[in-house]
Design a protein around this motif. Structure first.
Motif, PDB file in Angstrom:
ATOM      1  N   GLN A 243       0.832  -1.209   0.000  1.00 30.41           N
ATOM      2  CA  GLN A 243       0.000   0.000   0.000  1.00 30.41           C
ATOM      3  C   GLN A 243       0.865   1.257   0.000  1.00 30.41           C
ATOM      4  OE1 GLN A 243      -2.669  -0.427   3.337  1.00 30.41           O
ATOM      5  NE2 GLN A 243      -4.048  -1.804   2.237  1.00 30.41           N
ATOM      6  N   ALA A 244       1.952   1.238   0.761  1.00 30.29           N
ATOM      7  CA  ALA A 244       2.861   2.384   0.773  1.00 30.29           C
ATOM      8  C   ALA A 244       3.514   2.576  -0.591  1.00 30.29           C
ATOM      9  CB  ALA A 244       3.929   2.190   1.853  1.00 30.29           C
ATOM     10  N   LEU A 245       3.910   1.469  -1.219  1.00 31.53           N
ATOM     11  CA  LEU A 245       4.522   1.543  -2.548  1.00 31.53           C
ATOM     12  C   LEU A 245       3.539   2.073  -3.580  1.00 31.53           C
ATOM     13  CD1 LEU A 245       6.948   0.810  -4.407  1.00 31.53           C
ATOM     14  CD2 LEU A 245       5.918  -1.453  -4.659  1.00 31.53           C
ATOM     15  N   SER A 246       2.314   1.598  -3.507  1.00 30.22           N
ATOM     16  CA  SER A 246       1.281   2.046  -4.441  1.00 30.22           C
ATOM     17  C   SER A 246       1.014   3.536  -4.292  1.00 30.22           C
ATOM     18  CB  SER A 246      -0.007   1.251  -4.211  1.00 30.22           C
ATOM     19  OG  SER A 246      -1.032   1.685  -5.062  1.00 30.22           O
ATOM     20  N   ALA A 247       0.983   4.013  -3.044  1.00 29.88           N
ATOM     21  CA  ALA A 247       0.748   5.439  -2.807  1.00 29.88           C
ATOM     22  C   ALA A 247       1.920   6.274  -3.315  1.00 29.88           C
ATOM     23  CB  ALA A 247       0.522   5.686  -1.317  1.00 29.88           C
ATOM     24  N   ALA A 248       3.147   5.804  -3.072  1.00 32.14           N
ATOM     25  CA  ALA A 248       4.325   6.554  -3.506  1.00 32.14           C
ATOM     26  C   ALA A 248       4.388   6.651  -5.025  1.00 32.14           C
ATOM     27  CB  ALA A 248       5.592   5.885  -2.970  1.00 32.14           C
ATOM     28  N   LEU A 249       3.980   5.579  -5.721  1.00 27.78           N
ATOM     29  CA  LEU A 249       4.012   5.563  -7.188  1.00 27.78           C
ATOM     30  C   LEU A 249       2.730   6.123  -7.795  1.00 27.78           C
ATOM     31  CD1 LEU A 249       5.612   2.039  -7.761  1.00 27.78           C
ATOM     32  CD2 LEU A 249       6.734   4.268  -7.857  1.00 27.78           C
ATOM     33  N   GLN A 250       1.785   6.499  -6.926  1.00 27.19           N
ATOM     34  CA  GLN A 250       0.509   7.069  -7.360  1.00 27.19           C
ATOM     35  C   GLN A 250      -0.218   6.141  -8.336  1.00 27.19           C
ATOM     36  OE1 GLN A 250       0.919  11.220  -8.577  1.00 27.19           O
ATOM     37  NE2 GLN A 250       2.545  11.560  -7.072  1.00 27.19           N
ATOM     38  N   ILE A 251      -0.276   4.869  -7.986  1.00 24.31           N
ATOM     39  CA  ILE A 251      -0.997   3.896  -8.801  1.00 24.31           C
ATOM     40  C   ILE A 251      -2.486   4.021  -8.481  1.00 24.31           C
ATOM     41  CG2 ILE A 251      -1.353   1.436  -9.256  1.00 24.31           C
ATOM     42  CD1 ILE A 251       1.572   0.985  -8.549  1.00 24.31           C
ATOM     43  N   PRO A 252      -3.322   4.350  -9.473  1.00 24.94           N
ATOM     44  CA  PRO A 252      -4.748   4.605  -9.204  1.00 24.94           C
ATOM     45  C   PRO A 252      -5.568   3.324  -9.109  1.00 24.94           C
ATOM     46  CG  PRO A 252      -4.284   4.955 -11.522  1.00 24.94           C
ATOM     47  CD  PRO A 252      -2.963   4.601 -10.880  1.00 24.94           C
ATOM     48  N   ALA A 253      -5.258   2.501  -8.124  1.00 26.69           N
ATOM     49  CA  ALA A 253      -6.013   1.258  -7.924  1.00 26.69           C
ATOM     50  C   ALA A 253      -6.516   1.205  -6.501  1.00 26.69           C
ATOM     51  CB  ALA A 253      -5.126   0.049  -8.217  1.00 26.69           C
ATOM     52  N   GLN A 254      -7.569   0.431  -6.302  1.00 28.49           N
ATOM     53  CA  GLN A 254      -8.091   0.228  -4.956  1.00 28.49           C
ATOM     54  C   GLN A 254      -7.091  -0.593  -4.146  1.00 28.49           C
ATOM     55  OE1 GLN A 254     -10.977   1.468  -3.656  1.00 28.49           O
ATOM     56  NE2 GLN A 254     -11.215   2.588  -5.586  1.00 28.49           N
ATOM     57  N   PRO A 255      -6.979  -0.334  -2.831  1.00 31.08           N
ATOM     58  CA  PRO A 255      -6.099  -1.169  -2.004  1.00 31.08           C
ATOM     59  C   PRO A 255      -6.458  -2.631  -2.160  1.00 31.08           C
ATOM     60  CG  PRO A 255      -6.882   0.724  -0.759  1.00 31.08           C
ATOM     61  CD  PRO A 255      -7.658   0.715  -2.049  1.00 31.08           C
ATOM     62  N   PRO A 256      -5.464  -3.519  -2.168  1.00 26.92           N
ATOM     63  CA  PRO A 256      -5.751  -4.943  -2.396  1.00 26.92           C
ATOM     64  C   PRO A 256      -6.567  -5.549  -1.270  1.00 26.92           C
ATOM     65  CG  PRO A 256      -3.490  -4.637  -1.651  1.00 26.92           C
ATOM     66  CD  PRO A 256      -4.043  -3.270  -1.906  1.00 26.92           C
ATOM     67  N   ALA A 257      -7.485  -6.422  -1.645  1.00 22.01           N
ATOM     68  CA  ALA A 257      -8.273  -7.139  -0.644  1.00 22.01           C
ATOM     69  C   ALA A 257      -7.353  -8.075   0.135  1.00 22.01           C
ATOM     70  CB  ALA A 257      -9.387  -7.926  -1.321  1.00 22.01           C
ATOM     71  N   LEU A 258      -7.635  -8.217   1.415  1.00 24.61           N
ATOM     72  CA  LEU A 258      -6.771  -9.028   2.278  1.00 24.61           C
ATOM     73  C   LEU A 258      -6.667 -10.463   1.782  1.00 24.61           C
ATOM     74  CD1 LEU A 258      -5.085  -9.024   4.874  1.00 24.61           C
ATOM     75  CD2 LEU A 258      -7.151  -9.650   6.125  1.00 24.61           C
ATOM     76  N   GLU A 259      -7.778 -11.016   1.278  1.00 30.02           N
ATOM     77  CA  GLU A 259      -7.737 -12.414   0.838  1.00 30.02           C
ATOM     78  C   GLU A 259      -6.831 -12.607  -0.381  1.00 30.02           C
ATOM     79  OE1 GLU A 259     -11.763 -10.718  -0.635  1.00 30.02           O
ATOM     80  OE2 GLU A 259     -10.488 -10.611   1.154  1.00 30.02           O
ATOM     81  N   GLU A 260      -6.726 -11.569  -1.218  1.00 31.24           N
ATOM     82  CA  GLU A 260      -5.852 -11.683  -2.388  1.00 31.24           C
ATOM     83  C   GLU A 260      -4.382 -11.659  -1.966  1.00 31.24           C
ATOM     84  OE1 GLU A 260      -6.997 -12.545  -5.072  1.00 31.24           O
ATOM     85  OE2 GLU A 260      -9.076 -11.896  -5.139  1.00 31.24           O
ATOM     86  N   VAL A 261      -4.054 -10.778  -1.017  1.00 30.26           N
ATOM     87  CA  VAL A 261      -2.680 -10.742  -0.499  1.00 30.26           C
ATOM     88  C   VAL A 261      -2.356 -12.049   0.203  1.00 30.26           C
ATOM     89  CG1 VAL A 261      -1.086  -9.572   1.053  1.00 30.26           C
ATOM     90  CG2 VAL A 261      -2.748  -8.229  -0.240  1.00 30.26           C
ATOM     91  N   ARG A 262      -3.304 -12.559   0.966  1.00 32.68           N
ATOM     92  CA  ARG A 262      -3.080 -13.820   1.681  1.00 32.68           C
ATOM     93  C   ARG A 262      -2.814 -14.959   0.698  1.00 32.68           C
ATOM     94  NH1 ARG A 262      -4.023 -15.987   6.739  1.00 32.68           N
ATOM     95  NH2 ARG A 262      -4.606 -13.912   7.474  1.00 32.68           N
TER      96      ARG A 262
END
Length: 363
Positions: A243-262
């Motif tokens: 999430q920190a990487l996505s914010a720093a790179l300004q990637i316009p996507a929804q935060p990943p669902a926990l089950e997908e990361v798991r």
């Protein structure tokens, strides 16, 4: 402390977390070693996270055994250097950077060790134009990051120590034991001031490349950083960092669902350990390291695919496309291992059917 610049791709730790460091310093009433910005207790809070009396939340930079971080911080308050050892992706560089940021307010006194690292990279070099014009003089001396750390009383960092040639490694012995750096060309020496110390990192997969001499090993206290103990710990690390990487790179996507990361982390842990999470099925291990750092990259890549070529929400199709490059390093051997994992493990999990189909489509 350098002023944060929002336009840079990746800020140094002391810039990105400047508000946390300032808040910790304001509430820190414990004794501080000479030239330390924070007490050891406050440094530990910075690493592991917590809540200050005024309500300021300190984010966790390291998720794992508290005692390991206590040993690391306590070592840097002594006259021994710190060696962070572990397999790839166990946050050695990350911990090194944050330790230097919290203690010295400067994580930039860094040397990247390679097979081509020369002795003057660790000690000092010369400005040859001035050397020819004026002869040896302090003005012609080009200071290494370690020398600058010695003079300013800060923490120096040396990445991948075991990739440095053995004779060059031993340049550190006098620096770490005597806390001095002879400069025979000027008939003088540089003595370290209070606060100076060194954090080195080394990869256990590089053992046998350039092993440390016994004399140099004695100058270090070694802390071995393990892979995350539990699935939940690794999911927590990957989610926060992605999430920190996505914010720093300004990637316009929804935060990943926990089950997908798991799901991503489960795949990595099972293939890395050679067994399923329940211990019932033995698996073949791919050639890559499948580290936590790579799992973070997979989530970041998946978010980029979802944002720019998908719906903006992470899907199994995005994850499958990103996993292939992380798992299959050897096109022949790893491809067979991956297909076997899909058929013997993934296919049999009822809640993984969409993921299985997506992986089969791109494999």
């Amino acid at each position: 402390m350098t002023t944060p610049d929002a336009t840079v791709l990746r800020q140094h730790a002391e810039q990105q977390y400047a508000h946390e460091l300032e808040a910790l310093a304001a509430h820190d009433t414990r004794p501080r070693p000479p030239r330390w910005n924070l007490s050891p207790h406050a440094v530990l809070t910075y690493l592991l996270g917590g809540t200050l009396p005024d309500g300021t939340e300190i984010t966790a930079k390291y998720v794992g055994d508290r005692r390991l971080m206590e040993i690391a911080v306590a070592t840097l308050a002594t006259d021994r250097a710190l060696l962070l050892l572990g397999v790839p992706g166990t946050a050695k560089s990350w911990v090194s950077e944050h330790l230097a940021a919290a203690i010295s307010g400067d994580s930039t006194l860094l040397i990247q060790g390679t097979a081509g690292t020369a002795e003057d990279t660790l000690r000092y070099g010369w400005n040859y134009a001035r050397l020819l014009a004026e002869g040896p003089s302090p003005a012609a001396l080009v200071q290494s990051p370690i020398l600058r750390a010695m003079q300013s009383g800060k923490i120096a960092r040396l990445e991948e120590l075991t990739r440095v040639q053995s004779d060059v490694q031993d340049t550190l012995i006098t620096i770490l034991s005597e806390k001095t750096l002879p400069v025979p060309e000027l008939n003088t020496e540089i003595q370290a001031v209070h606060g100076f110390n060194l954090i080195a990192t080394a990869n256990t997969r590089d053992r046998g490349v350039n092993d440390l001499s016994s004399a140099l090993k004695r100058r270090f206290n070694t802390v071995i950083l393990p892979v995350p103990d539990t699935l939940d710990d690794e999911v927590r690390i990957v989610t926060a960092r992605a999430q920190a990487l996505s914010a720093a790179l300004q990637i316009p996507a929804q935060p990943p669902a926990l089950e997908e990361v798991r799901r991503i982390v489960t795949v990595f842990r099972e293939l890395r350990s050679g067994t399923t999470e329940d211990g019932k099925t033995r698996l073949k291990t791919p050639s890559g390291s499948l580290s936590t750092a790579e799992a973070i990259s997979v989530v970041g890549q998946s978010l980029s695919l979802a944002a720019h070529f998908g719906t903006g929400t992470l899907t199994p199709h995005d994850i499958a496309a990103s996993l292939i490059g992380a798992i299959i390093k050897d096109p022949t051997q790893d491809a067979l291992i991956w297909r076997e994992y899909l058929e013997t493990v993934t296919k049999k999990r009822d809640d993984w059917k969409d993921f299985y189909k997506a992986c089969r489509a791109v494999s």
